[in-house]
Design a protein around this motif. Structure first.
Motif, PDB file in Angstrom:
ATOM      1  N   PRO A  88     -11.485   3.395   2.971  1.00  9.85           N
ATOM      2  CA  PRO A  88     -11.360   4.338   1.839  1.00  9.85           C
ATOM      3  C   PRO A  88      -9.899   4.705   1.629  1.00  9.85           C
ATOM      4  CG  PRO A  88     -13.098   5.013   3.362  1.00  9.85           C
ATOM      5  CD  PRO A  88     -12.352   3.898   4.033  1.00  9.85           C
ATOM      6  N   LEU A  89      -9.405   4.559   0.398  1.00 10.15           N
ATOM      7  CA  LEU A  89      -7.967   4.722   0.157  1.00 10.15           C
ATOM      8  C   LEU A  89      -7.534   6.185   0.187  1.00 10.15           C
ATOM      9  CD1 LEU A  89      -7.427   2.005  -2.575  1.00 10.15           C
ATOM     10  CD2 LEU A  89      -6.805   1.927  -0.170  1.00 10.15           C
ATOM     11  N   GLY A  90      -8.363   7.129  -0.330  1.00  9.95           N
ATOM     12  CA  GLY A  90      -7.984   8.535  -0.285  1.00  9.95           C
ATOM     13  C   GLY A  90      -6.671   8.785  -0.982  1.00  9.95           C
ATOM     14  N   LEU A  91      -5.639   9.128  -0.195  1.00 13.93           N
ATOM     15  CA  LEU A  91      -4.319   9.395  -0.763  1.00 13.93           C
ATOM     16  C   LEU A  91      -3.491   8.128  -0.938  1.00 13.93           C
ATOM     17  CD1 LEU A  91      -3.321  12.641   1.177  1.00 13.93           C
ATOM     18  CD2 LEU A  91      -4.261  12.440  -1.113  1.00 13.93           C
ATOM     19  N   LEU A  92      -4.074   6.971  -0.682  1.00 18.47           N
ATOM     20  CA  LEU A  92      -3.340   5.713  -0.793  1.00 18.47           C
ATOM     21  C   LEU A  92      -3.853   4.910  -1.983  1.00 18.47           C
ATOM     22  CD1 LEU A  92      -3.360   4.639   2.961  1.00 18.47           C
ATOM     23  CD2 LEU A  92      -1.575   5.868   1.740  1.00 18.47           C
ATOM     24  N   LYS A  93      -3.022   3.956  -2.428  1.00 15.40           N
ATOM     25  CA  LYS A  93      -3.470   3.023  -3.454  1.00 15.40           C
ATOM     26  C   LYS A  93      -2.812   1.668  -3.199  1.00 15.40           C
ATOM     27  CE  LYS A  93       0.026   4.112  -6.993  1.00 15.40           C
ATOM     28  NZ  LYS A  93       0.220   4.563  -8.382  1.00 15.40           N
ATOM     29  N   VAL A  94      -3.543   0.616  -3.555  1.00 19.32           N
ATOM     30  CA  VAL A  94      -3.056  -0.750  -3.373  1.00 19.32           C
ATOM     31  C   VAL A  94      -2.191  -1.133  -4.564  1.00 19.32           C
ATOM     32  CG1 VAL A  94      -3.730  -3.163  -3.130  1.00 19.32           C
ATOM     33  CG2 VAL A  94      -5.070  -1.374  -2.010  1.00 19.32           C
ATOM     34  N   GLY A  95      -0.985  -1.647  -4.272  1.00 17.78           N
ATOM     35  CA  GLY A  95      -0.072  -2.084  -5.319  1.00 17.78           C
ATOM     36  C   GLY A  95      -0.179  -3.567  -5.576  1.00 17.78           C
ATOM     37  N   PHE A 136      -6.758  14.375   7.934  1.00 20.24           N
ATOM     38  CA  PHE A 136      -7.542  13.558   7.028  1.00 20.24           C
ATOM     39  C   PHE A 136      -8.019  14.409   5.869  1.00 20.24           C
ATOM     40  CE2 PHE A 136     -10.876  15.263   9.729  1.00 20.24           C
ATOM     41  CZ  PHE A 136     -11.942  15.448   8.876  1.00 20.24           C
ATOM     42  N   TYR A 137      -8.242  13.747   4.747  1.00 17.48           N
ATOM     43  CA  TYR A 137      -8.515  14.437   3.493  1.00 17.48           C
ATOM     44  C   TYR A 137      -9.801  13.916   2.869  1.00 17.48           C
ATOM     45  CZ  TYR A 137      -3.543  15.519   4.004  1.00 17.48           C
ATOM     46  OH  TYR A 137      -2.334  15.927   4.471  1.00 17.48           O
ATOM     47  N   SER A 138     -10.402  14.750   2.013  1.00 21.38           N
ATOM     48  CA  SER A 138     -11.583  14.341   1.264  1.00 21.38           C
ATOM     49  C   SER A 138     -11.152  13.475   0.089  1.00 21.38           C
ATOM     50  CB  SER A 138     -12.347  15.571   0.764  1.00 21.38           C
ATOM     51  OG  SER A 138     -11.525  16.329  -0.110  1.00 21.38           O
ATOM     52  N   VAL A 139     -12.133  12.948  -0.641  1.00 18.62           N
ATOM     53  CA  VAL A 139     -11.831  12.080  -1.778  1.00 18.62           C
ATOM     54  C   VAL A 139     -11.010  12.812  -2.835  1.00 18.62           C
ATOM     55  CG1 VAL A 139     -12.874  10.733  -3.639  1.00 18.62           C
ATOM     56  CG2 VAL A 139     -13.894  10.703  -1.371  1.00 18.62           C
ATOM     57  N   ASP A 140     -11.238  14.129  -2.984  1.00 16.92           N
ATOM     58  CA  ASP A 140     -10.486  14.888  -3.990  1.00 16.92           C
ATOM     59  C   ASP A 140      -9.140  15.399  -3.463  1.00 16.92           C
ATOM     60  OD1 ASP A 140     -12.525  17.938  -3.639  1.00 16.92           O
ATOM     61  OD2 ASP A 140     -11.379  16.741  -2.204  1.00 16.92           O
ATOM     62  N   GLY A 141      -8.713  14.913  -2.282  1.00 15.64           N
ATOM     63  CA  GLY A 141      -7.385  15.241  -1.784  1.00 15.64           C
ATOM     64  C   GLY A 141      -7.282  16.525  -0.994  1.00 15.64           C
ATOM     65  N   VAL A 187       0.865  -1.177   0.000  1.00 16.18           N
ATOM     66  CA  VAL A 187       0.000   0.000   0.000  1.00 16.18           C
ATOM     67  C   VAL A 187       0.902   1.228   0.000  1.00 16.18           C
ATOM     68  CG1 VAL A 187      -1.796   1.286   1.214  1.00 16.18           C
ATOM     69  CG2 VAL A 187      -1.825  -1.209   1.247  1.00 16.18           C
ATOM     70  N   GLY A 188       0.796   2.048  -1.047  1.00 17.00           N
ATOM     71  CA  GLY A 188       1.632   3.240  -1.160  1.00 17.00           C
ATOM     72  C   GLY A 188       0.795   4.475  -1.425  1.00 17.00           C
ATOM     73  N   ARG A 189       1.471   5.620  -1.645  1.00 12.66           N
ATOM     74  CA  ARG A 189       0.771   6.874  -1.935  1.00 12.66           C
ATOM     75  C   ARG A 189       0.192   6.836  -3.347  1.00 12.66           C
ATOM     76  NH1 ARG A 189       0.894  11.551   0.720  1.00 12.66           N
ATOM     77  NH2 ARG A 189       0.906  12.733  -1.221  1.00 12.66           N
ATOM     78  N   ALA A 190      -0.979   7.488  -3.489  1.00 16.02           N
ATOM     79  CA  ALA A 190      -1.667   7.485  -4.783  1.00 16.02           C
ATOM     80  C   ALA A 190      -0.844   8.187  -5.862  1.00 16.02           C
ATOM     81  CB  ALA A 190      -3.035   8.142  -4.648  1.00 16.02           C
ATOM     82  N   GLY A 191      -0.088   9.212  -5.496  1.00 17.30           N
ATOM     83  CA  GLY A 191       0.654   9.963  -6.492  1.00 17.30           C
ATOM     84  C   GLY A 191       1.989   9.358  -6.883  1.00 17.30           C
ATOM     85  N   ARG A 196      -0.698   3.429   7.814  1.00 17.98           N
ATOM     86  CA  ARG A 196      -1.317   4.104   6.664  1.00 17.98           C
ATOM     87  C   ARG A 196      -1.160   5.623   6.762  1.00 17.98           C
ATOM     88  NH1 ARG A 196      -5.228  -0.004   7.442  1.00 17.98           N
ATOM     89  NH2 ARG A 196      -6.433   1.389   8.777  1.00 17.98           N
ATOM     90  N   ALA A 197      -1.277   6.160   7.996  1.00 12.02           N
ATOM     91  CA  ALA A 197      -1.148   7.606   8.184  1.00 12.02           C
ATOM     92  C   ALA A 197       0.244   8.090   7.791  1.00 12.02           C
ATOM     93  CB  ALA A 197      -1.459   7.966   9.633  1.00 12.02           C
ATOM     94  N   LEU A 198       1.288   7.326   8.127  1.00 16.96           N
ATOM     95  CA  LEU A 198       2.654   7.724   7.780  1.00 16.96           C
ATOM     96  C   LEU A 198       2.884   7.659   6.273  1.00 16.96           C
ATOM     97  CD1 LEU A 198       4.825   6.115  10.610  1.00 16.96           C
ATOM     98  CD2 LEU A 198       4.116   8.486  10.355  1.00 16.96           C
ATOM     99  N   VAL A 199       2.260   6.695   5.601  1.00 19.15           N
ATOM    100  CA  VAL A 199       2.374   6.631   4.144  1.00 19.15           C
ATOM    101  C   VAL A 199       1.651   7.821   3.519  1.00 19.15           C
ATOM    102  CG1 VAL A 199       1.850   5.270   2.088  1.00 19.15           C
ATOM    103  CG2 VAL A 199       2.611   4.124   4.162  1.00 19.15           C
ATOM    104  N   GLU A 200       0.459   8.152   4.035  1.00 22.27           N
ATOM    105  CA  GLU A 200      -0.283   9.306   3.528  1.00 22.27           C
ATOM    106  C   GLU A 200       0.518  10.601   3.661  1.00 22.27           C
ATOM    107  OE1 GLU A 200      -4.022   9.548   5.487  1.00 22.27           O
ATOM    108  OE2 GLU A 200      -5.058   8.381   3.949  1.00 22.27           O
ATOM    109  N   SER A 201       1.189  10.757   4.800  1.00 22.96           N
ATOM    110  CA  SER A 201       1.923  11.991   5.054  1.00 22.96           C
ATOM    111  C   SER A 201       3.251  12.052   4.298  1.00 22.96           C
ATOM    112  CB  SER A 201       2.184  12.142   6.557  1.00 22.96           C
ATOM    113  OG  SER A 201       3.086  11.145   7.012  1.00 22.96           O
ATOM    114  N   GLY A 202       3.680  10.943   3.723  1.00 22.49           N
ATOM    115  CA  GLY A 202       4.943  10.921   2.994  1.00 22.49           C
ATOM    116  C   GLY A 202       6.143  10.582   3.865  1.00 22.49           C
ATOM    117  N   GLU A 203       5.923  10.328   5.172  1.00 25.34           N
ATOM    118  CA  GLU A 203       7.040   9.960   6.046  1.00 25.34           C
ATOM    119  C   GLU A 203       7.524   8.538   5.788  1.00 25.34           C
ATOM    120  OE1 GLU A 203       6.639  11.118  10.211  1.00 25.34           O
ATOM    121  OE2 GLU A 203       4.905  12.329   9.652  1.00 25.34           O
ATOM    122  N   ALA A 204       6.681   7.724   5.176  1.00 24.28           N
ATOM    123  CA  ALA A 204       7.079   6.379   4.760  1.00 24.28           C
ATOM    124  C   ALA A 204       6.642   6.186   3.312  1.00 24.28           C
ATOM    125  CB  ALA A 204       6.442   5.323   5.651  1.00 24.28           C
ATOM    126  N   TYR A 205       7.332   5.296   2.607  1.00 21.59           N
ATOM    127  CA  TYR A 205       7.027   5.097   1.185  1.00 21.59           C
ATOM    128  C   TYR A 205       5.887   4.096   0.988  1.00 21.59           C
ATOM    129  CZ  TYR A 205       7.927   4.851  -3.823  1.00 21.59           C
ATOM    130  OH  TYR A 205       7.808   4.929  -5.183  1.00 21.59           O
TER     131      TYR A 205
END
Length: 457
Positions: A221-228, A427-432, A149-153, A199-208
């Motif tokens: 809800p994945l939000g800023l995350l995506k399943v690899g 926390f973020y909305s669906v549109d980031g 599980v990583g960042r969506a971007g 998941r929170a650390l991955v969302e914030s970019g502190e972990a990959y």
């Protein structure tokens, strides 16, 4: 006449799809009645004299249970439910063993209880070399893969090689941690308490990235995350983990699992996990078949629209009501799940005003949600003024920096100074877009008092 002659193929297609729908309904009805059938038609498993005597001497087995939705969780009435709980019920009917759940709050906490003998078994632990030192594992009764599980971007994580010289965050004592440290020393592993923190650390970019069970990865809800991709060669089989020194219990559980009818086990898994696991990418031929089916449906509906319009309106109304009911059930479940959390939790908006909280938060601060909703900490007489001001300022800094915070600290409450483990994450909305903060704390002082801990600091 020409119109009705052209309408016959369309009506034939509609009849075919109606028949398929009826078959799905019959399968669903069979799954719904599955529990009743199990309760009525269960044959006891054949046990030897030593095993029967062990059950008489130990009628209750303590289960170290952590909230893991769909597999094991407490419902809105506080009762344990889920796939693994249904399996335990079936084992009870076959053997006479009674299982008593004892809630744990993380994987590490659950392992500590098993190591110390406070609990006898667990239903949600994956097998690893470290755990086999103090646990025995039953026969497998299912399983799932591990996924990244990583960042969506960021680029999708498909292998461990991609994580070289990057931060991989895992809950403490994760089943794959020792293997990854040994085989991929270039990966920097960071340990946290729970999957939510990971998941929170991955969302914030502190972990990959982090690694989760493929079923669990689809529940939130994945939000800023995506399943690899799947972790190649790693499979998390479903076992019952039994602490060492209980060979009779392990033998009883294995015999019960061996005698578990395969159709009933499949029915239980379908009941809880249908539609959750990762779907394979369809081939071009499969897509063409799917497009052909949709084209046939559209042509059939178009040809018979004049005959079924009124009935179609009725179906639409029923579907809308069913969707509204389903959404209401999901919201009720989410509220019940949050209220069942033993630690205080809250949600605040971009100005620091309270959006919602759970019952533990109300009890900890002696407030009611309807009294404090929409208000700042300083506007509520729930904490000393200095504490409220300090926490509010920290919230505002987090909202500006969009950084998560996890800290062990001392806070001054109305009833004195207490040691807590505090966490707050944006926390973020669906549109980031940033929407606010989600947070809570664990009262370490209270936990130590309840457990009778006399540790020196």
């Amino acid at each position: 006449m020409l119109f009705y002659r052209g309408l016959k193929p369309a009506l034939g297609w509609l009849f075919l799809f109606g028949l398929l729908g009826l078959m799905r309904c019959s399968v669903a009805a069979q799954l719904a009645l599955n529990d009743d059938v199990m309760a009525l038609n269960v044959e006891p498993v054949e046990l030897d004299a030593h095993e029967r005597q062990w059950i008489r001497d130990n009628p209750r087995v303590t289960v170290a249970s952590v909230q893991y939705p769909l597999y094991l969780f407490q419902d809105e009435h506080g009762q344990w439910s889920g796939l693994n709980n249904d399996v335990l019920k079936r084992v009870t009917a076959m053997t006479g063993l009674k299982f008593m759940h004892q809630e744990s709050f993380s994987t590490d906490h659950m392992l500590e209880r098993l190591e110390s003998g406070q609990a006898d078994i667990s239903t949600t632990l994956a097998m690893s070399d470290e755990r086999k030192a103090f646990l025995d594992f039953s026969h497998a009764f299912g399983g799932a893969g591990w996924v990244f599980v990583g960042r969506a971007g960021a680029p999708s994580v498909e292998s461990l090689e991609q994580l070289a010289k990057r931060v991989l965050v895992l809950p403490a004592r994760h089943a794959l941690e020792d293997v990854i440290r040994r085989d991929y020393p270039s990966i920097e592993i960071r340990s946290v308490k729970t999957y939510a923190e990971a998941r929170a650390l991955v969302e914030s970019g502190e972990a990959y990235a982090t690694i989760e069970n493929e079923i669990g990865a689809q529940l939130y809800p994945l939000g800023l995350l995506k399943v690899g991709g799947l972790v190649e060669g790693k499979w998390e089989a479903d076992h019952l983990a039994v602490r060492k020194g209980m060979p009779e219990l392990l033998s009883i559980l294995n015999k019960a699992l061996e005698a578990f009818p395969a159709p009933e086990l499949r029915a239980i898994r379908l009941k809880w996990l249908e539609g959750i696991s990762l779907k394979p990418v369809p081939t071009l031929w499969q897509r063409m078949i799917e497009w052909g089916c949709w084209a046939a449906v559209i042509l059939g509906v178009f040809g018979s629209l004049s005959l079924v319009w009124n009935r179609r309106l009725t179906v639409v109304i029923k579907q809308r009501r069913a969707a509204e009911k389903s959404l209401g059930d999901q919201l009720a479940f989410q509220h019940a799940l949050i209220d069942s959390m033993p630690d205080p939790m809250f949600v605040r908006d971009l100005q620091g005003r309270l959006i919602m909280c759970n019952r533990s938060y109300e009890e900890a601060l002696s407030v009611r949600q309807d009294q404090v909703q929409g208000r700042l900490l300083m506007e509520v007489d729930a904490l000393p003024e200095a504490t409220a001001r300090m926490l509010h300022d920290e919230f505002m800094v987090q909202l500006r920096t969009r950084k998560s915070r996890f800290s062990k600290r001392q806070l001054l409450f109305k009833n004195g100074t207490r040691e807590v483990y505090q966490w707050t994450v944006p926390f973020y909305s669906v549109d980031g877009k940033l929407r606010g903060l989600l947070g809570g704390w664990t009262d370490i002082t209270q936990r130590r008092a309840e457990s009778g801990c006399r540790c020196l600091h």
